[in-house]
Scaffold this motif. Structure first.
Motif, PDB file in Angstrom:
ATOM      1  N   UNK A  92       8.652   5.372  -5.154  1.00 55.78           N
ATOM      2  CA  UNK A  92       8.233   3.976  -4.955  1.00 55.78           C
ATOM      3  C   UNK A  92       9.395   3.168  -4.384  1.00 55.78           C
ATOM      4  N   UNK A 149       4.374   6.730  -4.764  1.00 57.09           N
ATOM      5  CA  UNK A 149       4.458   7.058  -6.201  1.00 57.09           C
ATOM      6  C   UNK A 149       3.361   8.046  -6.590  1.00 57.09           C
ATOM      7  N   UNK A 150       2.141   7.809  -6.089  1.00 58.27           N
ATOM      8  CA  UNK A 150       1.033   8.715  -6.401  1.00 58.27           C
ATOM      9  C   UNK A 150       1.259  10.088  -5.771  1.00 58.27           C
ATOM     10  N   UNK A 153       8.293   9.688  -9.430  1.00 59.01           N
ATOM     11  CA  UNK A 153       7.439   8.582  -8.997  1.00 59.01           C
ATOM     12  C   UNK A 153       8.218   7.296  -8.753  1.00 59.01           C
ATOM     13  N   UNK A 198       0.818  -1.216   0.000  1.00 60.30           N
ATOM     14  CA  UNK A 198       0.000   0.000   0.000  1.00 60.30           C
ATOM     15  C   UNK A 198       0.851   1.265   0.000  1.00 60.30           C
ATOM     16  N   UNK A 247      -3.791  10.893  -2.407  1.00 58.33           N
ATOM     17  CA  UNK A 247      -5.068  11.333  -2.957  1.00 58.33           C
ATOM     18  C   UNK A 247      -6.035  10.187  -3.154  1.00 58.33           C
ATOM     19  N   UNK A 259       2.947   2.198  -3.709  1.00 56.18           N
ATOM     20  CA  UNK A 259       2.140   2.940  -4.691  1.00 56.18           C
ATOM     21  C   UNK A 259       1.664   4.293  -4.162  1.00 56.18           C
TER      22      UNK A 259
END
Lengths: 258, 258
Positions: free
Chosen positions: A230, A133-134, A226, A127, A178, A130
């Motif tokens: 990660x 990265x977001x 990104x 979890x 987000x 990612x």
């Protein structure tokens, strides 16, 4: 909640077709109302009929209706308000309130050793990688100030403060993704891992390395990188956190796995 | 569930310190029992005192105890059994039963547009990518037969069968990860995405490509190739599934993101 009826486990007289367990009245009422809400037939904010109105419709007592409404309240599907304008209303769902529920459930799985430290670390990694990265894709989004504040160095000798800083920074990254789903699942996973599986009291060196890792990750997020975000978020779990959650020989072998 | 008291939102007379909302008796009882269970002071399988025994200890009526127990039942923390040996027992937690609860919650978030298709796809990707890698690390583990069976080609013209095949295969991969947390979170995320966000009825071409992607992924898992399994599982979501969940221009732009 999905299965409303289960075949009885008991043996049955020959010649009888399979029977289904009898469901309590309040469960049947709760199931019907839940279906209406989840299908959207009762809209968010809509007021449900009163207990007195529903009871004769469903052929049950008012107290049965009340019991059904309590179940739906526990599931955060409805909320009751008092006063003249009061009653039961379809609740605005709230991903933050879900977290309390997840926390309870994950705590029980950890407590009874049905899910071990390794699985919690794998889920954190799944979890938070990612999410980082977001967060980088959004260059921190609306959470830039929170990310900076929670990544700020604290005295590594102050266990309490260092632990809080760490929890806050991990939480800020999930929010900066987000994605409310990643946040609602990720925060309880980390919180339960933290409270149930920390094996030793980490020393100064751990907290210093932990905070340096956060600073590096912050930089990658703010730079919008990104892939690096990660990479750093997952490496932080594998290299910094795993040794404190897994038995040493396992941590040496393969970090958090996957 | 975490916060037992919340500051009242109402304005207060000057001079008064902050007040806390009054909690119903049954909530207070449920909170205390939940804490005992989550701290392990009440062990799994242990029988709780009877309603008649607890009521005077807590200074409430038997029906208040009963209401508190219903809440804990909804949270799967206790289960009640009937008969002479019956009563309320601390439940053996069960990650599969959690899924029903997660399903309800995620459905509500989807239904009210608080969490959009893109977030569901990102969460699927976050959970199923690592699950595929873990499944490969175990070369399918105990789920080899289930993986092979659910990856078997079905007639792509049979919508119903093709949809079921797809759901079953994704579910088998989560189980083959050997991580009950990934499974308990991943299955409801996929199920809700599938039921709430599919935009169009996919045609023959979709189901054929979908099944080919499953076969490729199965091969990587059985070969124990973790990196390839991760790559194929995430690419399957980005390239095959995203177009059917996201508005076309968004799907073209960046797949499932992250």
């Amino acid at each position: 909640m999905a299965a409303k009826t289960t075949p009885t486990g008991a043996s049955r007289p020959s010649g009888l077709p399979p029977l289904r367990r009898v469901q309590s009245s309040y469960i049947q009422v709760a199931d019907q109302l839940r279906d209406l809400i989840l299908r959207g037939d009762l809209a968010v904010g809509q007021k449900l009929p009163s207990e007195a109105e529903m009871a004769p419709l469903l052929g049950v007592s008012r107290s049965t209706i009340r019991e059904a409404l309590r179940i739906l309240t526990t599931e955060h599907l409805i909320e009751t308000r008092r006063g003249i304008q009061g009653g039961a209303f379809v609740a605005v769902p709230d991903s933050e309130r879900l977290e309390g529920m997840f926390n309870t459930s994950f705590s029980m799985l950890a407590l009874t050793n049905q899910v071990d430290a390794r699985s919690f670390l794998q889920a954190m990694r799944a979890l938070e990688g990612p999410a980082a990265a977001l967060a980088a894709a959004a260059r921190g989004g609306d959470q830039v100030e929170e990310l900076k504040r929670t990544a700020a160095m604290v005295d590594p000798a102050d266990q309490e403060a260092a632990m809080q800083q760490s929890a806050d920074f991990h939480s800020a990254i999930l929010r900066a993704s987000g994605n409310k789903l990643l946040e609602a699942m990720g925060r309880p996973v980390s919180a339960v891992a933290r409270s149930k599986f920390r094996r030793t009291v980490p020393g100064l060196e751990f907290w210093e390395r932990n905070q340096r890792a956060h600073q590096e990750l912050l930089k990658a997020i703010l730079a919008g990188d990104e892939n690096l975000a990660y990479e750093l978020a997952t490496r932080h779990i594998d290299e910094d956190l795993s040794p404190y959650y897994l038995p040493p020989e396992e941590a040496d072998r393969d970090g958090a796995g996957a």
